[in-house]
Design a protein around this motif. Structure first.
Motif, PDB file in Angstrom:
ATOM      1  N   CYS A  50       0.838  -1.209   0.000  1.00  0.00           N
ATOM      2  CA  CYS A  50       0.000   0.000   0.000  1.00  0.00           C
ATOM      3  C   CYS A  50       0.868   1.253   0.000  1.00  0.00           C
ATOM      4  O   CYS A  50       0.645   2.182  -0.790  1.00  0.00           O
ATOM      5  N   TYR A  51       1.847   1.294   0.886  1.00  0.00           N
ATOM      6  CA  TYR A  51       2.718   2.471   0.946  1.00  0.00           C
ATOM      7  C   TYR A  51       3.527   2.624  -0.337  1.00  0.00           C
ATOM      8  O   TYR A  51       3.716   3.737  -0.833  1.00  0.00           O
ATOM      9  N   GLN A  52       3.982   1.504  -0.900  1.00  0.00           N
ATOM     10  CA  GLN A  52       4.759   1.575  -2.139  1.00  0.00           C
ATOM     11  C   GLN A  52       3.901   2.090  -3.292  1.00  0.00           C
ATOM     12  O   GLN A  52       4.387   2.834  -4.150  1.00  0.00           O
ATOM     13  N   ALA A  53       2.634   1.732  -3.313  1.00  0.00           N
ATOM     14  CA  ALA A  53       1.737   2.238  -4.363  1.00  0.00           C
ATOM     15  C   ALA A  53       1.645   3.760  -4.294  1.00  0.00           C
ATOM     16  O   ALA A  53       1.584   4.431  -5.327  1.00  0.00           O
ATOM     17  N   TYR A  54       1.664   4.314  -3.087  1.00  0.00           N
ATOM     18  CA  TYR A  54       1.667   5.778  -2.945  1.00  0.00           C
ATOM     19  C   TYR A  54       2.934   6.368  -3.535  1.00  0.00           C
ATOM     20  O   TYR A  54       2.892   7.344  -4.293  1.00  0.00           O
ATOM     21  N   VAL A  55       4.073   5.799  -3.195  1.00  0.00           N
ATOM     22  CA  VAL A  55       5.347   6.312  -3.694  1.00  0.00           C
ATOM     23  C   VAL A  55       5.402   6.211  -5.216  1.00  0.00           C
ATOM     24  O   VAL A  55       5.848   7.131  -5.898  1.00  0.00           O
ATOM     25  N   ASP A  56       4.907   5.090  -5.750  1.00  0.00           N
ATOM     26  CA  ASP A  56       4.942   4.862  -7.196  1.00  0.00           C
ATOM     27  C   ASP A  56       3.838   5.604  -7.947  1.00  0.00           C
ATOM     28  O   ASP A  56       3.857   5.654  -9.174  1.00  0.00           O
ATOM     29  N   GLY A  57       2.847   6.139  -7.211  1.00  0.00           N
ATOM     30  CA  GLY A  57       1.704   6.772  -7.862  1.00  0.00           C
ATOM     31  C   GLY A  57       0.878   5.762  -8.641  1.00  0.00           C
ATOM     32  O   GLY A  57       0.283   6.089  -9.662  1.00  0.00           O
ATOM     33  N   ASP A  58       0.811   4.540  -8.135  1.00  0.00           N
ATOM     34  CA  ASP A  58       0.172   3.434  -8.844  1.00  0.00           C
ATOM     35  C   ASP A  58      -1.259   3.231  -8.352  1.00  0.00           C
ATOM     36  O   ASP A  58      -1.517   2.435  -7.450  1.00  0.00           O
ATOM     37  N   ARG A  59      -2.176   3.934  -8.969  1.00  0.00           N
ATOM     38  CA  ARG A  59      -3.586   3.865  -8.565  1.00  0.00           C
ATOM     39  C   ARG A  59      -4.153   2.462  -8.758  1.00  0.00           C
ATOM     40  O   ARG A  59      -4.934   1.981  -7.943  1.00  0.00           O
ATOM     41  N   THR A  60      -3.768   1.788  -9.822  1.00  0.00           N
ATOM     42  CA  THR A  60      -4.260   0.429 -10.064  1.00  0.00           C
ATOM     43  C   THR A  60      -3.854  -0.495  -8.924  1.00  0.00           C
ATOM     44  O   THR A  60      -4.674  -1.287  -8.435  1.00  0.00           O
ATOM     45  N   ALA A  61      -2.623  -0.387  -8.466  1.00  0.00           N
ATOM     46  CA  ALA A  61      -2.141  -1.240  -7.373  1.00  0.00           C
ATOM     47  C   ALA A  61      -2.887  -0.955  -6.081  1.00  0.00           C
ATOM     48  O   ALA A  61      -3.311  -1.885  -5.388  1.00  0.00           O
ATOM     49  N   ILE A  62      -3.066   0.310  -5.746  1.00  0.00           N
ATOM     50  CA  ILE A  62      -3.726   0.633  -4.480  1.00  0.00           C
ATOM     51  C   ILE A  62      -5.207   0.253  -4.525  1.00  0.00           C
ATOM     52  O   ILE A  62      -5.765  -0.224  -3.548  1.00  0.00           O
ATOM     53  N   GLU A  63      -5.855   0.421  -5.676  1.00  0.00           N
ATOM     54  CA  GLU A  63      -7.258   0.013  -5.781  1.00  0.00           C
ATOM     55  C   GLU A  63      -7.420  -1.480  -5.576  1.00  0.00           C
ATOM     56  O   GLU A  63      -8.405  -1.921  -4.988  1.00  0.00           O
ATOM     57  N   ALA A  64      -6.467  -2.267  -6.046  1.00  0.00           N
ATOM     58  CA  ALA A  64      -6.525  -3.716  -5.869  1.00  0.00           C
ATOM     59  C   ALA A  64      -6.308  -4.119  -4.408  1.00  0.00           C
ATOM     60  O   ALA A  64      -6.750  -5.188  -3.986  1.00  0.00           O
TER      61      ALA A  64
END
Length: 123
Positions: A12-26
């Motif tokens: 979850c935290y890495q998705a924030y750093v990466d700006g990866d909305r698809t990852a955080i939504e999953a």
């Protein structure tokens, strides 16, 4: 926990750093609830509208504590912003079936701490 809660939290935290909305939504469950000192039980939709845009301001996290207890992960981190500032927060994450279903955020202080060592700030 069906899936290691600490691993889910890290993703979850890495998705924030990466700006990866698809990852955080999953990673965030449909029944998600977000509470902080300024947000009271936001639902998933409102969380993405209000909180997700903050990913643009984050450059990284250094985990101070990651402790799993049943379906919760207690996280203290020092975050770096895109402008080089840093702050410390603690969060209690509830993870079920490999998905984040609740987050409680407790705001910390800026880094370095503004009070002198063994001192305080008069208000």
């Amino acid at each position: 926990m069906d899936e290691d809660g600490i691993a889910v939290a890290r993703r979850c935290y890495q998705a924030y750093v990466d700006g990866d909305r698809t990852a955080i939504e999953a990673l965030i469950g449909e029944e998600f609830s977000f509470t902080s000192p300024v947000d009271n039980a936001l639902d998933r939709k409102t969380y993405f509208e209000r909180c997700w845009p903050n990913h643009r301001n984050l450059a990284g996290f250094r985990f101070v504590h990651l402790v799993a207890d049943a379906d919760r992960v207690f996280v203290t981190y020092e975050a770096r912003t895109a402008t080089g500032e840093a702050f410390r927060n603690t969060e209690i994450l509830t993870i079920r079936d490999g998905r984040l279903v609740a987050a409680e955020v407790y705001f910390g202080w800026p880094m370095p701490h503004p009070a002198p060592s063994s001192g305080f700030i008069d208000r």
